[in-house]
Design a protein around this motif. Structure first.
Motif, PDB file in Angstrom:
ATOM      1  N   ILE A 157       0.845  -1.197   0.000  1.00 38.28           N
ATOM      2  CA  ILE A 157       0.000   0.000   0.000  1.00 38.28           C
ATOM      3  C   ILE A 157       0.882   1.249   0.000  1.00 38.28           C
ATOM      4  O   ILE A 157       0.637   2.199  -0.745  1.00 38.28           O
ATOM      5  CB  ILE A 157      -0.956  -0.005   1.208  1.00 38.28           C
ATOM      6  CG1 ILE A 157      -1.951  -1.162   1.088  1.00 38.28           C
ATOM      7  CG2 ILE A 157      -1.674   1.332   1.328  1.00 38.28           C
ATOM      8  CD1 ILE A 157      -2.718  -1.467   2.362  1.00 38.28           C
ATOM      9  N   GLU A 158       1.909   1.233   0.821  1.00 38.63           N
ATOM     10  CA  GLU A 158       2.825   2.374   0.872  1.00 38.63           C
ATOM     11  C   GLU A 158       3.462   2.615  -0.497  1.00 38.63           C
ATOM     12  O   GLU A 158       3.564   3.770  -0.951  1.00 38.63           O
ATOM     13  CB  GLU A 158       3.904   2.154   1.932  1.00 38.63           C
ATOM     14  CG  GLU A 158       4.867   3.316   2.049  1.00 38.63           C
ATOM     15  CD  GLU A 158       5.918   3.122   3.127  1.00 38.63           C
ATOM     16  OE1 GLU A 158       6.617   4.117   3.428  1.00 38.63           O
ATOM     17  OE2 GLU A 158       6.049   2.020   3.680  1.00 38.63           O
ATOM     18  N   GLU A 159       3.884   1.559  -1.179  1.00 41.55           N
ATOM     19  CA  GLU A 159       4.482   1.704  -2.513  1.00 41.55           C
ATOM     20  C   GLU A 159       3.495   2.362  -3.480  1.00 41.55           C
ATOM     21  O   GLU A 159       3.876   3.234  -4.272  1.00 41.55           O
ATOM     22  CB  GLU A 159       4.924   0.341  -3.053  1.00 41.55           C
ATOM     23  CG  GLU A 159       6.138  -0.234  -2.360  1.00 41.55           C
ATOM     24  CD  GLU A 159       6.446  -1.664  -2.795  1.00 41.55           C
ATOM     25  OE1 GLU A 159       5.922  -2.118  -3.838  1.00 41.55           O
ATOM     26  OE2 GLU A 159       7.227  -2.323  -2.082  1.00 41.55           O
ATOM     27  N   ARG A 160       2.228   1.940  -3.424  1.00 38.19           N
ATOM     28  CA  ARG A 160       1.215   2.547  -4.296  1.00 38.19           C
ATOM     29  C   ARG A 160       1.000   4.017  -3.942  1.00 38.19           C
ATOM     30  O   ARG A 160       0.808   4.855  -4.825  1.00 38.19           O
ATOM     31  CB  ARG A 160      -0.093   1.763  -4.204  1.00 38.19           C
ATOM     32  CG  ARG A 160       0.022   0.418  -4.906  1.00 38.19           C
ATOM     33  CD  ARG A 160      -1.195  -0.468  -4.892  1.00 38.19           C
ATOM     34  NE  ARG A 160      -2.488   0.158  -4.816  1.00 38.19           N
ATOM     35  CZ  ARG A 160      -3.517  -0.360  -4.135  1.00 38.19           C
ATOM     36  NH1 ARG A 160      -3.372  -1.500  -3.477  1.00 38.19           N
ATOM     37  NH2 ARG A 160      -4.679   0.243  -4.116  1.00 38.19           N
ATOM     38  N   CYS A 161       1.052   4.317  -2.659  1.00 37.25           N
ATOM     39  CA  CYS A 161       0.888   5.705  -2.231  1.00 37.25           C
ATOM     40  C   CYS A 161       2.061   6.576  -2.682  1.00 37.25           C
ATOM     41  O   CYS A 161       1.866   7.722  -3.099  1.00 37.25           O
ATOM     42  CB  CYS A 161       0.723   5.784  -0.717  1.00 37.25           C
ATOM     43  SG  CYS A 161      -0.888   5.187  -0.132  1.00 37.25           S
ATOM     44  N   ILE A 162       3.256   6.043  -2.606  1.00 35.96           N
ATOM     45  CA  ILE A 162       4.438   6.787  -3.066  1.00 35.96           C
ATOM     46  C   ILE A 162       4.302   7.106  -4.551  1.00 35.96           C
ATOM     47  O   ILE A 162       4.557   8.238  -4.977  1.00 35.96           O
ATOM     48  CB  ILE A 162       5.728   5.991  -2.768  1.00 35.96           C
ATOM     49  CG1 ILE A 162       6.004   5.968  -1.257  1.00 35.96           C
ATOM     50  CG2 ILE A 162       6.916   6.578  -3.524  1.00 35.96           C
ATOM     51  CD1 ILE A 162       7.082   4.972  -0.831  1.00 35.96           C
TER      52      ILE A 162
END
Length: 152
Positions: free
Chosen positions: A33-38
């Motif tokens: 999820i963090e990767e998608r947010c970045i």
């Protein structure tokens, strides 16, 4: 002008995403999820500060920090959404746009999840869209920040 910053704060048990109740929360891990947010933040010319804690006091400290260090706040307070008056009070004192986020539709679940202590003191609520809600929340935060900058 500096790049606007969005705090994305995650509460208790969200470190277990991907293994905890995948029928409810999906198979994505918090790291995914963090990767998608970045990626989304980069496309929207935003910086993000993505954090997770299982500790209520730490989450409250981060809300205080966001108030002076970010232009918007996205909060998945998880179980604290339904129980924390202290978190409610911290958010009430936070002057930046705030988005409450839930992976599941809290209104279609157990009755104790239907009431959020967070909802009355945030700008908006996104729930029930799975982990895609994080990207939706970033899009909303970008619009709120843009609107805020135009009004200055």
């Amino acid at each position: 002008m500096t790049t606007p910053k969005v705090f994305i704060l995650n509460g208790p048990n969200l470190n277990l995403l991907g293994v905890r109740e995948p029928a409810v929360y999906g198979h994505d891990t918090l790291s995914q999820i963090e990767e998608r947010c970045i990626a989304r933040a980069s496309a929207k010319n935003l910086m993000i500060d993505f954090r997770q804690t299982n500790t209520e006091g730490e989450l409250i400290d981060w809300v205080h920090e966001a108030n002076g260090g970010a232009q918007a706040l996205i909060l998945n307070a998880a179980g604290y959404s339904h129980t924390s008056v202290a978190l409610h009070d911290a958010l009430k004192a936070c002057a930046i746009p705030k988005i409450e986020l839930h992976i599941s539709n809290i209104h279609a679940r157990e009755a104790f999840r239907h009431k959020s202590m967070v909802s009355p003191v945030v700008t908006g609520l996104i729930c029930g869209f799975g982990t895609d809600g994080y990207v939706m929340a970033l899009d909303a935060a970008a619009r709120l920040i843009e609107k805020s900058l135009k009004n200055q």
